[in-house]
Design a protein around this motif. Structure first.
Motif, PDB file in Angstrom:
ATOM      1  N   ILE A  45     -27.984 124.084   5.165  1.00 22.57           N
ATOM      2  CA  ILE A  45     -27.406 125.386   4.800  1.00 22.57           C
ATOM      3  C   ILE A  45     -27.299 125.472   3.281  1.00 22.57           C
ATOM      4  CG2 ILE A  45     -26.213 125.744   6.992  1.00 22.57           C
ATOM      5  CD1 ILE A  45     -23.610 124.870   5.631  1.00 22.57           C
ATOM      6  N   PRO A  46     -27.330 126.676   2.726  1.00 23.07           N
ATOM      7  CA  PRO A  46     -27.290 126.824   1.266  1.00 23.07           C
ATOM      8  C   PRO A  46     -25.960 126.375   0.659  1.00 23.07           C
ATOM      9  CG  PRO A  46     -27.775 128.932   2.360  1.00 23.07           C
ATOM     10  CD  PRO A  46     -27.465 127.943   3.430  1.00 23.07           C
ATOM     11  N   LEU A  47     -26.046 125.724  -0.496  1.00 22.74           N
ATOM     12  CA  LEU A  47     -24.836 125.314  -1.212  1.00 22.74           C
ATOM     13  C   LEU A  47     -24.000 126.513  -1.630  1.00 22.74           C
ATOM     14  CD1 LEU A  47     -26.030 122.411  -3.546  1.00 22.74           C
ATOM     15  CD2 LEU A  47     -24.518 122.257  -1.577  1.00 22.74           C
ATOM     16  N   SER A  48     -24.628 127.657  -1.764  1.00 22.87           N
ATOM     17  CA  SER A  48     -23.905 128.859  -2.194  1.00 22.87           C
ATOM     18  C   SER A  48     -22.790 129.244  -1.216  1.00 22.87           C
ATOM     19  CB  SER A  48     -24.867 130.031  -2.377  1.00 22.87           C
ATOM     20  OG  SER A  48     -25.492 130.352  -1.146  1.00 22.87           O
ATOM     21  N   LEU A  49     -22.865 128.783   0.041  1.00 25.46           N
ATOM     22  CA  LEU A  49     -21.806 129.088   1.009  1.00 25.46           C
ATOM     23  C   LEU A  49     -20.470 128.468   0.609  1.00 25.46           C
ATOM     24  CD1 LEU A  49     -23.613 128.645   4.442  1.00 25.46           C
ATOM     25  CD2 LEU A  49     -23.102 130.760   3.239  1.00 25.46           C
ATOM     26  N   PHE A  50     -20.508 127.485  -0.271  1.00 27.68           N
ATOM     27  CA  PHE A  50     -19.297 126.791  -0.691  1.00 27.68           C
ATOM     28  C   PHE A  50     -18.741 127.323  -2.012  1.00 27.68           C
ATOM     29  CE2 PHE A  50     -21.853 124.023   1.941  1.00 27.68           C
ATOM     30  CZ  PHE A  50     -20.951 123.691   2.931  1.00 27.68           C
ATOM     31  N   SER A  51     -19.390 128.320  -2.580  1.00 27.01           N
ATOM     32  CA  SER A  51     -18.899 128.903  -3.837  1.00 27.01           C
ATOM     33  C   SER A  51     -18.452 130.335  -3.585  1.00 27.01           C
ATOM     34  CB  SER A  51     -19.990 128.865  -4.903  1.00 27.01           C
ATOM     35  OG  SER A  51     -20.994 129.806  -4.614  1.00 27.01           O
ATOM     36  N   GLU A  52     -17.572 130.819  -4.418  1.00 23.40           N
ATOM     37  CA  GLU A  52     -17.020 132.154  -4.218  1.00 23.40           C
ATOM     38  C   GLU A  52     -18.052 133.260  -4.417  1.00 23.40           C
ATOM     39  OE1 GLU A  52     -13.198 133.225  -5.544  1.00 23.40           O
ATOM     40  OE2 GLU A  52     -12.313 131.313  -5.001  1.00 23.40           O
ATOM     41  N   SER A  53     -19.232 132.926  -4.921  1.00 20.58           N
ATOM     42  CA  SER A  53     -20.271 133.948  -5.064  1.00 20.58           C
ATOM     43  C   SER A  53     -20.705 134.485  -3.696  1.00 20.58           C
ATOM     44  CB  SER A  53     -21.487 133.391  -5.811  1.00 20.58           C
ATOM     45  OG  SER A  53     -22.092 132.357  -5.062  1.00 20.58           O
ATOM     46  N   SER A  54     -20.514 133.684  -2.660  1.00 19.75           N
ATOM     47  CA  SER A  54     -20.856 134.138  -1.305  1.00 19.75           C
ATOM     48  C   SER A  54     -19.721 134.928  -0.658  1.00 19.75           C
ATOM     49  CB  SER A  54     -21.225 132.952  -0.417  1.00 19.75           C
ATOM     50  OG  SER A  54     -20.119 132.093  -0.276  1.00 19.75           O
ATOM     51  N   GLY A  55     -18.553 134.920  -1.273  1.00 21.06           N
ATOM     52  CA  GLY A  55     -17.384 135.614  -0.729  1.00 21.06           C
ATOM     53  C   GLY A  55     -16.235 134.646  -0.567  1.00 21.06           C
ATOM     54  N   ARG A  56     -15.039 135.123  -0.810  1.00 17.85           N
ATOM     55  CA  ARG A  56     -13.852 134.268  -0.754  1.00 17.85           C
ATOM     56  C   ARG A  56     -13.645 133.663   0.630  1.00 17.85           C
ATOM     57  NH1 ARG A  56      -9.184 134.769   1.190  1.00 17.85           N
ATOM     58  NH2 ARG A  56      -9.439 136.953   1.675  1.00 17.85           N
ATOM     59  N   GLN A  57     -13.782 134.470   1.662  1.00 22.51           N
ATOM     60  CA  GLN A  57     -13.541 133.977   3.018  1.00 22.51           C
ATOM     61  C   GLN A  57     -14.564 132.906   3.406  1.00 22.51           C
ATOM     62  OE1 GLN A  57     -14.499 136.452   6.522  1.00 22.51           O
ATOM     63  NE2 GLN A  57     -12.348 136.194   7.104  1.00 22.51           N
ATOM     64  N   ILE A  58     -15.824 133.168   3.143  1.00 23.68           N
ATOM     65  CA  ILE A  58     -16.878 132.207   3.491  1.00 23.68           C
ATOM     66  C   ILE A  58     -16.651 130.890   2.763  1.00 23.68           C
ATOM     67  CG2 ILE A  58     -19.351 131.713   3.343  1.00 23.68           C
ATOM     68  CD1 ILE A  58     -19.810 134.779   3.576  1.00 23.68           C
ATOM     69  N   SER A  59     -16.469 130.958   1.439  1.00 21.02           N
ATOM     70  CA  SER A  59     -16.312 129.721   0.671  1.00 21.02           C
ATOM     71  C   SER A  59     -15.061 128.957   1.089  1.00 21.02           C
ATOM     72  CB  SER A  59     -16.305 129.999  -0.828  1.00 21.02           C
ATOM     73  OG  SER A  59     -15.167 130.731  -1.205  1.00 21.02           O
ATOM     74  N   SER A  60     -13.981 129.656   1.374  1.00 22.49           N
ATOM     75  CA  SER A  60     -12.745 128.998   1.777  1.00 22.49           C
ATOM     76  C   SER A  60     -12.912 128.267   3.110  1.00 22.49           C
ATOM     77  CB  SER A  60     -11.621 130.032   1.877  1.00 22.49           C
ATOM     78  OG  SER A  60     -10.456 129.445   2.394  1.00 22.49           O
ATOM     79  N   VAL A  61     -13.442 128.960   4.102  1.00 22.40           N
ATOM     80  CA  VAL A  61     -13.614 128.354   5.429  1.00 22.40           C
ATOM     81  C   VAL A  61     -14.624 127.211   5.379  1.00 22.40           C
ATOM     82  CG1 VAL A  61     -14.463 128.772   7.781  1.00 22.40           C
ATOM     83  CG2 VAL A  61     -12.932 130.424   6.697  1.00 22.40           C
ATOM     84  N   MET A  62     -15.754 127.427   4.740  1.00 27.54           N
ATOM     85  CA  MET A  62     -16.792 126.399   4.717  1.00 27.54           C
ATOM     86  C   MET A  62     -16.362 125.176   3.906  1.00 27.54           C
ATOM     87  SD  MET A  62     -18.964 127.474   6.816  1.00 27.54           S
ATOM     88  CE  MET A  62     -20.138 126.145   6.583  1.00 27.54           C
TER      89      MET A  62
END
Length: 162
Positions: A45-62
């Motif tokens: 999965i993309p590393l971007s899922l762990f940064s807030e650039s993907s969205g606060r909720q996504i990065s927080s949960v992931m």
């Protein structure tokens, strides 16, 4: 069930969740901590899922999910071979992160569906065991449920099913 421990203060015992402790593992460590390749469910999965650039909720949960998964894997002495998480956009525009597999006598699926309207985001787990005729299903809203409890349920599901 939330795992808790007690911190002794001068005036009283204060009950806190270890998941909410910011110094456990820094965000940078999430990117650099190594997991054995057989147990690393995050490598596809993309590393971007762990940064807030993907969205606060996504990065927080992931980020919480990966942090706790790494903690659990490091405590286990078994040699697990795990399927990989997959990430895709569904027909309605939700970003779905899914762990799914099937075998001769059953199948299992775990997903997080992150919607553009965060209030609509959800998670779910489904497991079919054809040998014992067991079926398990759990789904719910990410917003209306405690994220720490969701992560605990997801980890319990992963290590019970796989």
């Amino acid at each position: 069930m939330e795992n808790n421990y007690f911190i002794k203060t001068d005036s009283m015992n204060e009950k806190k969740s270890y998941l909410s402790q910011p110094n456990m593992i820094s965000l940078q460590d999430i990117y650099t901590m190594s997991i054995e390749s057989e147990a690393d469910i995050f490598s596809d999965i993309p590393l971007s899922l762990f940064s807030e650039s993907s969205g606060r909720q996504i990065s927080s949960v992931m980020t919480k999910f990966k942090r706790e998964y790494i903690r659990c894997i490091c405590q286990k002495e078994s040699t697990l071979v795990m399927p990989k998480l997959r990430c895709y956009e569904d027909e309605e525009g939700a970003l779905v992160v899914q762990l799914a597999s099937s075998w001769k006598s059953g199948n299992a699926s775990l997903y997080f569906a992150f919607e553009k309207d965060e209030d609509e985001s959800s998670f779910g787990m489904v497991w079919n065991d054809d040998l014992k005729r067991n079926f398990e299903s759990r789904s719910g809203s990410i917003v209306l449920n405690n994220v720490d409890e969701i992560i605990h349920e997801v980890l319990d599901f992963i290590f019970r099913v796989y």
